[in-house]
Write a protein that holds these residues in place. Sequence first.
Motif, PDB file in Angstrom:
ATOM      1  N   ASP A  91       0.591  -1.294   0.027  1.00  0.00           N
ATOM      2  CA  ASP A  91      -0.010   0.002   0.055  1.00  0.00           C
ATOM      3  C   ASP A  91       0.727   1.317  -0.027  1.00  0.00           C
ATOM      4  OD1 ASP A  91      -2.126  -1.805   0.012  1.00  0.00           O
ATOM      5  OD2 ASP A  91      -2.727  -1.250   2.178  1.00  0.00           O
ATOM      6  N   THR A  92       1.923   1.270   0.759  1.00  0.00           N
ATOM      7  CA  THR A  92       2.675   2.438   0.818  1.00  0.00           C
ATOM      8  C   THR A  92       3.372   2.588  -0.472  1.00  0.00           C
ATOM      9  OG1 THR A  92       3.181   1.999   3.248  1.00  0.00           O
ATOM     10  CG2 THR A  92       4.595   3.550   2.082  1.00  0.00           C
ATOM     11  N   PHE A  93       4.105   1.326  -0.985  1.00  0.00           N
ATOM     12  CA  PHE A  93       4.681   1.640  -2.457  1.00  0.00           C
ATOM     13  C   PHE A  93       3.760   2.159  -3.332  1.00  0.00           C
ATOM     14  CE2 PHE A  93       5.649   0.049  -6.536  1.00  0.00           C
ATOM     15  CZ  PHE A  93       7.070   0.257  -6.704  1.00  0.00           C
ATOM     16  N   VAL A  94       2.453   1.766  -3.480  1.00  0.00           N
ATOM     17  CA  VAL A  94       1.563   2.388  -4.441  1.00  0.00           C
ATOM     18  C   VAL A  94       1.178   3.714  -4.315  1.00  0.00           C
ATOM     19  CG1 VAL A  94      -0.707   2.184  -5.332  1.00  0.00           C
ATOM     20  CG2 VAL A  94       0.589   0.014  -4.960  1.00  0.00           C
ATOM     21  N   GLU A  95       0.982   4.022  -2.848  1.00  0.00           N
ATOM     22  CA  GLU A  95       0.706   5.527  -2.718  1.00  0.00           C
ATOM     23  C   GLU A  95       2.023   6.459  -3.189  1.00  0.00           C
ATOM     24  OE1 GLU A  95       0.148   8.400   1.222  1.00  0.00           O
ATOM     25  OE2 GLU A  95       0.170   6.187   1.407  1.00  0.00           O
ATOM     26  N   MET A  96       3.159   5.961  -2.934  1.00  0.00           N
ATOM     27  CA  MET A  96       4.549   6.776  -3.132  1.00  0.00           C
ATOM     28  C   MET A  96       4.558   6.821  -4.717  1.00  0.00           C
ATOM     29  SD  MET A  96       7.010   5.370  -0.237  1.00  0.00           S
ATOM     30  CE  MET A  96       8.388   6.557  -0.542  1.00  0.00           C
ATOM     31  N   ALA A  97       4.510   5.560  -5.441  1.00  0.00           N
ATOM     32  CA  ALA A  97       4.507   5.496  -6.899  1.00  0.00           C
ATOM     33  C   ALA A  97       3.308   6.579  -7.364  1.00  0.00           C
ATOM     34  CB  ALA A  97       4.284   4.121  -7.089  1.00  0.00           C
ATOM     35  N   ILE A  98       2.375   6.455  -6.916  1.00  0.00           N
ATOM     36  CA  ILE A  98       1.447   7.301  -7.681  1.00  0.00           C
ATOM     37  C   ILE A  98       1.855   8.755  -7.559  1.00  0.00           C
ATOM     38  CG2 ILE A  98      -1.004   8.305  -7.497  1.00  0.00           C
ATOM     39  CD1 ILE A  98      -1.931   5.377  -6.266  1.00  0.00           C
ATOM     40  N   ALA A  99       2.184   9.147  -6.605  1.00  0.00           N
ATOM     41  CA  ALA A  99       2.802  10.602  -6.424  1.00  0.00           C
ATOM     42  C   ALA A  99       3.757  10.903  -7.326  1.00  0.00           C
ATOM     43  CB  ALA A  99       2.993  10.846  -5.033  1.00  0.00           C
ATOM     44  N   GLN A 100       4.588   9.987  -7.612  1.00  0.00           N
ATOM     45  CA  GLN A 100       5.812   9.920  -8.222  1.00  0.00           C
ATOM     46  C   GLN A 100       5.240  10.269  -9.868  1.00  0.00           C
ATOM     47  OE1 GLN A 100       9.384   8.765  -7.172  1.00  0.00           O
ATOM     48  NE2 GLN A 100      10.358   8.348  -9.278  1.00  0.00           N
ATOM     49  N   VAL A 101       4.616   9.374 -10.257  1.00  0.00           N
ATOM     50  CA  VAL A 101       4.030   9.287 -11.695  1.00  0.00           C
ATOM     51  C   VAL A 101       3.446  10.559 -11.976  1.00  0.00           C
ATOM     52  CG1 VAL A 101       2.624   8.279 -13.381  1.00  0.00           C
ATOM     53  CG2 VAL A 101       4.110   6.901 -11.741  1.00  0.00           C
ATOM     54  N   GLN A 102       2.585  11.208 -10.983  1.00  0.00           N
ATOM     55  CA  GLN A 102       1.705  12.334 -11.088  1.00  0.00           C
ATOM     56  C   GLN A 102       2.876  13.535 -11.197  1.00  0.00           C
ATOM     57  OE1 GLN A 102      -0.908  12.265  -7.697  1.00  0.00           O
ATOM     58  NE2 GLN A 102      -2.429  11.380  -8.787  1.00  0.00           N
ATOM     59  N   GLY A 103       3.812  13.584 -10.972  1.00  0.00           N
ATOM     60  CA  GLY A 103       4.896  14.277 -11.286  1.00  0.00           C
ATOM     61  C   GLY A 103       5.401  14.812 -12.503  1.00  0.00           C
ATOM     62  N   TYR A 104       5.268  13.543 -13.565  1.00  0.00           N
ATOM     63  CA  TYR A 104       5.804  13.793 -15.013  1.00  0.00           C
ATOM     64  C   TYR A 104       5.326  14.955 -15.634  1.00  0.00           C
ATOM     65  CZ  TYR A 104       8.618   9.495 -14.559  1.00  0.00           C
ATOM     66  OH  TYR A 104       9.668   8.609 -14.235  1.00  0.00           O
ATOM     67  N   ARG A 105       6.023  15.428 -16.447  1.00  0.00           N
ATOM     68  CA  ARG A 105       5.234  16.453 -17.208  1.00  0.00           C
ATOM     69  C   ARG A 105       5.261  16.054 -18.768  1.00  0.00           C
ATOM     70  NH1 ARG A 105       6.469  22.930 -17.684  1.00  0.00           N
ATOM     71  NH2 ARG A 105       5.545  23.304 -19.637  1.00  0.00           N
ATOM     72  N   LEU A 106       4.035  15.909 -19.490  1.00  0.00           N
ATOM     73  CA  LEU A 106       4.157  15.228 -20.792  1.00  0.00           C
ATOM     74  C   LEU A 106       3.911  16.506 -21.446  1.00  0.00           C
ATOM     75  CD1 LEU A 106       3.433  12.998 -22.656  1.00  0.00           C
ATOM     76  CD2 LEU A 106       0.920  13.399 -22.269  1.00  0.00           C
ATOM     77  N   GLY A 107       4.809  16.619 -22.759  1.00  0.00           N
ATOM     78  CA  GLY A 107       4.750  17.727 -23.482  1.00  0.00           C
ATOM     79  C   GLY A 107       5.667  17.521 -24.832  1.00  0.00           C
ATOM     80  N   ARG A 108       5.867  18.435 -25.465  1.00  0.00           N
ATOM     81  CA  ARG A 108       6.701  18.484 -26.563  1.00  0.00           C
ATOM     82  C   ARG A 108       8.118  18.175 -26.210  1.00  0.00           C
ATOM     83  NH1 ARG A 108       5.436  21.503 -31.622  1.00  0.00           N
ATOM     84  NH2 ARG A 108       7.593  21.760 -31.819  1.00  0.00           N
ATOM     85  N   SER A 109       8.517  17.263 -27.114  1.00  0.00           N
ATOM     86  CA  SER A 109      10.265  16.892 -26.835  1.00  0.00           C
ATOM     87  C   SER A 109      11.230  17.947 -26.838  1.00  0.00           C
ATOM     88  CB  SER A 109      10.615  15.751 -27.370  1.00  0.00           C
ATOM     89  OG  SER A 109       9.692  14.611 -27.607  1.00  0.00           O
ATOM     90  N   ASP A 110      10.864  19.078 -27.567  1.00  0.00           N
ATOM     91  CA  ASP A 110      11.769  20.248 -27.553  1.00  0.00           C
ATOM     92  C   ASP A 110      11.890  21.180 -26.284  1.00  0.00           C
ATOM     93  OD1 ASP A 110       9.247  20.940 -28.756  1.00  0.00           O
ATOM     94  OD2 ASP A 110      10.142  22.312 -30.232  1.00  0.00           O
ATOM     95  N   ASP A 111      10.768  20.956 -25.516  1.00  0.00           N
ATOM     96  CA  ASP A 111      10.559  21.782 -24.485  1.00  0.00           C
ATOM     97  C   ASP A 111      11.125  21.299 -23.423  1.00  0.00           C
ATOM     98  OD1 ASP A 111       9.616  23.254 -21.916  1.00  0.00           O
ATOM     99  OD2 ASP A 111       7.464  22.688 -22.590  1.00  0.00           O
ATOM    100  N   PRO A 112      12.285  22.123 -22.865  1.00  0.00           N
ATOM    101  CA  PRO A 112      13.143  21.787 -21.848  1.00  0.00           C
ATOM    102  C   PRO A 112      12.614  21.216 -20.656  1.00  0.00           C
ATOM    103  CG  PRO A 112      13.609  24.069 -22.357  1.00  0.00           C
ATOM    104  CD  PRO A 112      12.595  23.583 -23.299  1.00  0.00           C
ATOM    105  N   GLU A 113      11.329  21.620 -20.224  1.00  0.00           N
ATOM    106  CA  GLU A 113      10.622  21.285 -19.053  1.00  0.00           C
ATOM    107  C   GLU A 113       9.840  19.980 -19.006  1.00  0.00           C
ATOM    108  OE1 GLU A 113      10.804  23.190 -16.529  1.00  0.00           O
ATOM    109  OE2 GLU A 113      12.191  24.556 -17.542  1.00  0.00           O
TER     110      GLU A 113
END
Length: 462
Positions: A279-301
Amino acid sequence: MNKTQITLSPVDGSVVAERPLADVSHINQALAKAEKAQLDWQSTALEDRQRICSRAVDLFVVKKDDIASEITWQMGRPIQYSAGEVAGFEERARYMIEASSEGLKPVSVPEKEGFTRYICKEALGVVLVIAPWNYPYLTAINSIMPALLAGNAVLLKHSAQTPLCAERMVEAFLEAGLPEGLFQYLHMSHDNTEYLIQSDAIKHVAFTGSVPAGATVEKAAAGRFIGMGLELGGKDPAYVRADADLAAAVDTVIDGAFFNSGQSCCGIERAYVHEDVYDTFVEMAIAQVQGYRLGRSDDPETTLGPLVKNSAADFVRGQVAEAVSLGAVAHIDSALFPKDEQGTAYLAPQLLTNVNHDMRVMTEESFGPVLGVQKVTSDEEAVCLMNDSEFGLTASIFSKDIERAVELGRQVQTGTFFVNRCDYLDPALAWTGIKNSGRGCTLSVLGFDALTRPKSFHIKHG
């Protein structure tokens, strides 16, 4: 037959490159040049081969900014990560140059009075390297560098998605002084690639790609009795034991699953977590995945770019939808990733729980930003599930008990076994897989064996 190869960027659909495809006459000319150049090259001192190859690496690395940008536009990796491939290229190339002194030296045998006996490692001739788009330089150099160091000529057929990578590598070696004809690229159709494989001049094929494509390569070479290295699919597992450093395990597993948008041969595609920390692993993993930023590859962010093609994203969407229909729970709301859009290569990451091996997402290679996390109750159950796969490239166990982890690792069916890390290739270690992950070996001192043939010398004195 289409005589032109057009490469479209997954970033925005623009044309990155347009190249004429080699016809049979061009292929035959390249083969003739390669055979002629190889005869002199195999007689060149190893020290001279090492010097030229080292100079080629120097010249390649100097252009890292341009090369990184080209990687981003060709296959969609975020620009902030693309330069890392140049660094990896350099690490592997320089290691193999250094290792060649050991890997190519004659094999000594016990002394026998009145005789001199030893085994030399001789070049094969012309080697064909068929390289993929996902790590276009790292995968290619695994075979190209040891092949050249061993005295072979190399013909490179790169993915239609990354043609500029072939051109960049050949350019660097020629500028470094490699004799003309020894290293050439050919942009080819599938039919003409099969034609090349069937040529008597080709003495070894090094292929990285899918299982079906690997079967096609094997079929094309059937009856020729040549060497073949096949790095094929993967569905690499990670097991998090109850005693693991959980923060480190979450960080490592999630990065291993989602880096390069999950398009990694040895990326983590399924995770098994002990019930005590699940349960702790899943909770921590969800938070980390939510921190990704999906976008154009030429955007440095951007930290998560598009998949290589729309069809690749649609394939992963299909796996996820099927899993959810069978009872899996999807934890990532795609609304958090506005760039995600049906019918495009932009796909939000997904973390699934309540998964099992009746679902394709846990058994079939995804090659995308999705991770299934399954609860287990024991080491034995975890190892059984890790081995329940047609693939066997890498596998990871996270634990503070190194001795127990290694004991379990001996039971895991895999080519490379990690403890407390994953998704990494060490050039000092043999890169190999079992089952449908392929056959053969690259890198390490063993990586020269497939690219040479042994020749025994048995000399009687007096």
